[in-house]
Design a protein around this motif. Structure first.
Motif, PDB file in Angstrom:
ATOM      1  N   LEU C 115      -7.504  38.961  19.849  1.00 56.39           N
ATOM      2  CA  LEU C 115      -6.950  38.544  18.551  1.00 56.39           C
ATOM      3  C   LEU C 115      -6.678  39.770  17.685  1.00 56.39           C
ATOM      4  N   ILE C 116      -7.659  40.673  17.666  1.00 57.94           N
ATOM      5  CA  ILE C 116      -7.500  41.892  16.872  1.00 57.94           C
ATOM      6  C   ILE C 116      -6.301  42.696  17.386  1.00 57.94           C
ATOM      7  N   GLU C 117      -6.231  42.824  18.710  1.00 61.68           N
ATOM      8  CA  GLU C 117      -5.128  43.575  19.300  1.00 61.68           C
ATOM      9  C   GLU C 117      -3.783  42.934  18.942  1.00 61.68           C
ATOM     10  N   ALA C 118      -3.745  41.590  18.995  1.00 61.71           N
ATOM     11  CA  ALA C 118      -2.507  40.881  18.658  1.00 61.71           C
ATOM     12  C   ALA C 118      -2.101  41.166  17.213  1.00 61.71           C
ATOM     13  N   ALA C 119      -3.100  41.222  16.328  1.00 65.31           N
ATOM     14  CA  ALA C 119      -2.811  41.486  14.919  1.00 65.31           C
ATOM     15  C   ALA C 119      -2.311  42.914  14.718  1.00 65.31           C
ATOM     16  N   ILE C 120      -2.839  43.824  15.527  1.00 68.38           N
ATOM     17  CA  ILE C 120      -2.416  45.225  15.403  1.00 68.38           C
ATOM     18  C   ILE C 120      -1.007  45.415  15.980  1.00 68.38           C
ATOM     19  N   GLN C 121      -0.782  44.808  17.144  1.00 69.29           N
ATOM     20  CA  GLN C 121       0.478  45.019  17.861  1.00 69.29           C
ATOM     21  C   GLN C 121       1.666  44.274  17.245  1.00 69.29           C
ATOM     22  N   SER C 122       1.387  43.165  16.560  1.00 72.18           N
ATOM     23  CA  SER C 122       2.473  42.315  16.087  1.00 72.18           C
ATOM     24  C   SER C 122       2.886  42.666  14.668  1.00 72.18           C
ATOM     25  N   ASP C 123       4.111  42.307  14.327  1.00 71.01           N
ATOM     26  CA  ASP C 123       4.596  42.530  12.966  1.00 71.01           C
ATOM     27  C   ASP C 123       4.024  41.498  11.999  1.00 71.01           C
ATOM     28  N   ARG C 124       3.735  40.298  12.521  1.00 75.26           N
ATOM     29  CA  ARG C 124       3.190  39.241  11.673  1.00 75.26           C
ATOM     30  C   ARG C 124       2.146  38.454  12.443  1.00 75.26           C
ATOM     31  N   LEU C 125       1.087  38.035  11.729  1.00 69.97           N
ATOM     32  CA  LEU C 125       0.119  37.083  12.285  1.00 69.97           C
ATOM     33  C   LEU C 125       0.266  35.785  11.496  1.00 69.97           C
ATOM     34  N   VAL C 126       0.452  34.692  12.230  1.00 71.46           N
ATOM     35  CA  VAL C 126       0.591  33.386  11.566  1.00 71.46           C
ATOM     36  C   VAL C 126      -0.575  32.500  12.003  1.00 71.46           C
ATOM     37  N   VAL C 127      -1.368  32.040  11.029  1.00 74.73           N
ATOM     38  CA  VAL C 127      -2.577  31.278  11.339  1.00 74.73           C
ATOM     39  C   VAL C 127      -2.374  29.798  11.048  1.00 74.73           C
ATOM     40  N   PHE C 128      -2.765  28.975  12.015  1.00 70.40           N
ATOM     41  CA  PHE C 128      -2.737  27.528  11.829  1.00 70.40           C
ATOM     42  C   PHE C 128      -4.167  27.018  11.971  1.00 70.40           C
ATOM     43  N   GLY C 129      -4.646  26.274  10.972  1.00 71.49           N
ATOM     44  CA  GLY C 129      -6.025  25.822  11.023  1.00 71.49           C
ATOM     45  C   GLY C 129      -6.252  24.613  10.156  1.00 71.49           C
ATOM     46  N   ASP C 130      -7.533  24.346   9.900  1.00 68.88           N
ATOM     47  CA  ASP C 130      -7.872  23.176   9.098  1.00 68.88           C
ATOM     48  C   ASP C 130      -7.861  23.538   7.627  1.00 68.88           C
TER      49      ASP C 130
END
Lengths: 135, 101, 130
Positions: C115-130
């Motif tokens: 997850l951390i790596e995805a946040a570092i590598q990506s231009d945007r993090l989009v979170v879906f939750g409750d």
């Protein structure tokens, strides 16, 4: 863009009633290995996560309060607490745990990185972050 | 550039919308999804929250609105309807996304 | 643009997983790269192949699998969250002495570092939750 991103973990849930607080703390701990600039923001019931004196012994649940106290050792630089949320819950800084921080290279020390911020300051923190994690 | 805020809670259930307005600056884009779409309705006890929030742009996710039987003419003036492709565009156009769950 | 998606809730109980799916699909159809979809908390329940919804309802798990097959999407279940909730692949079954596996194809179990790596590598993090 530099390799270091500013991570902000947004905590808006009380501890124990659901697993969100604990599992989001686990992300912070694991994330420490990645050397990013990490801050936590506590808003709404999230401020209850930092209330000291927690004892979960009669619930047979893990008490993760001691883990918050070690966050400085995990590279967390700031724990911001929303003033309005704190006051709405009848709490003050005295009710909250203290988290110490030390830069091992420069030996710079901060006794307590738990900082109460007003909405304007919080807006600044959100704005300067590169990634906001929500749980 | 500014941030995109997603709100997925009904404003009658949780204060996420109130928070987003309090913690967002000028130029923010706020997107209502899931139960958050109830916050985009005109004539409710909380409509003024949106109507009085100047300097921000509000969007509502069409498929979620439609699923809940809310017609477009019930939206607060100025709230823009987007589909999922529009949601993606908002994510791309803004600096980052903050999910206020 | 490179996007990362985080899913915090299980299927059916909460719309978050539907929203994440529709968003991810729309992003891919628009030609964006989705670096990873990371499933956390009850979100790991999106990755069990034993899910059997009624015939007139969507199959959320199979829908993810089909999307992953079409776009070579990286679907990652958090190992700690998966262990707590009984989502098991062969490696986990062996390590923890479990007598079965239930992970759906195209999903993999890995650490929170993903997850951390995805946040570092990506231009945007989009979170879906409750």
């Amino acid at each position: 863009m530099s390799d270091v991103k500013k991570f902000l973990y947004l905590n808006r849930r009380a501890p124990y009633g659901t697993i969100y607080a604990w599992e989001s703390l686990e992300v912070v701990l694991i994330g420490a290995a990645f050397d990013q600039e990490v801050s936590l923001m506590f808003v709404d019931d999230g401020v209850f996560q930092l209330v000291k004196g927690s004892d979960t012994s009669e619930l047979d649940m893990k008490n993760f309060m001691p883990t918050y106290r070690t966050l400085g050792d995990y590279g967390v630089r700031h724990l911001y607490v929303d003033k309005a949320s704190l006051e709405a819950r009848g709490l003050t800084q005295d009710d909250l745990i203290e988290v110490a921080w030390e830069d091992w290279e420069t030996e710079e020390e901060v006794d307590n990185i738990v900082e109460i911020v007003d909405s304007g300051q919080a807006i600044g923190v959100f704005e300067e972050s590169d990634v906001v994690f929500s749980f | 550039m500014a941030d995109l805020y997603t709100v997925n809670k009904s404003p009658f259930e949780k204060n996420s919308l109130e928070d987003v307005i309090r913690f967002s600056g000028e130029g923010a884009s706020i997107l209502f999804i899931e139960d958050g779409v109830y916050g985009a309705m005109a004539g409710t006890a909380v409509s003024d929250l949106v109507a009085n929030a100047t300097g921000r742009k509000f969007y509502v996710l069409g498929p979620d609105l439609k699923a809940r039987g809310i017609a477009e003419d019930r939206l607060i003036d100025g709230v823009e309807l987007v589909d999922y492709a529009g949601f993606v565009d908002l994510v791309v156009e803004n600096d980052k996304v903050q999910a206020w769950l | 643009m490179k996007l990362a998606v985080q899913v915090n809730e299980g299927p059916y109980q909460h719309e978050a997983s539907d929203s994440a799916y529709h968003f991810t699909k729309a992003a891919l159809e628009k030609g964006h790269e989705v670096f990873r979809v990371f499933f956390y908390h009850d979100g790991v329940l999106n990755g069990t192949r034993l899910t059997t919804p009624p015939q007139d309802d969507r199959n959320i798990v199979e829908r993810w699998v089909a999307l992953a097959e079409k776009y070579d999407l990286d679907l990652v279940l958090c190992v700690a969250a998966a262990q707590r909730r009984g989502i098991v692949d062969e490696g986990e079954a062996e390590r923890n002495g479990k007598d079965a596996t239930n992970i759906a194809p195209k999903f993999r179990i890995s650490g929170l570092g993903q997850l951390i790596e995805a946040a570092i590598q990506s231009d945007r993090l989009v979170v879906f939750g409750d």
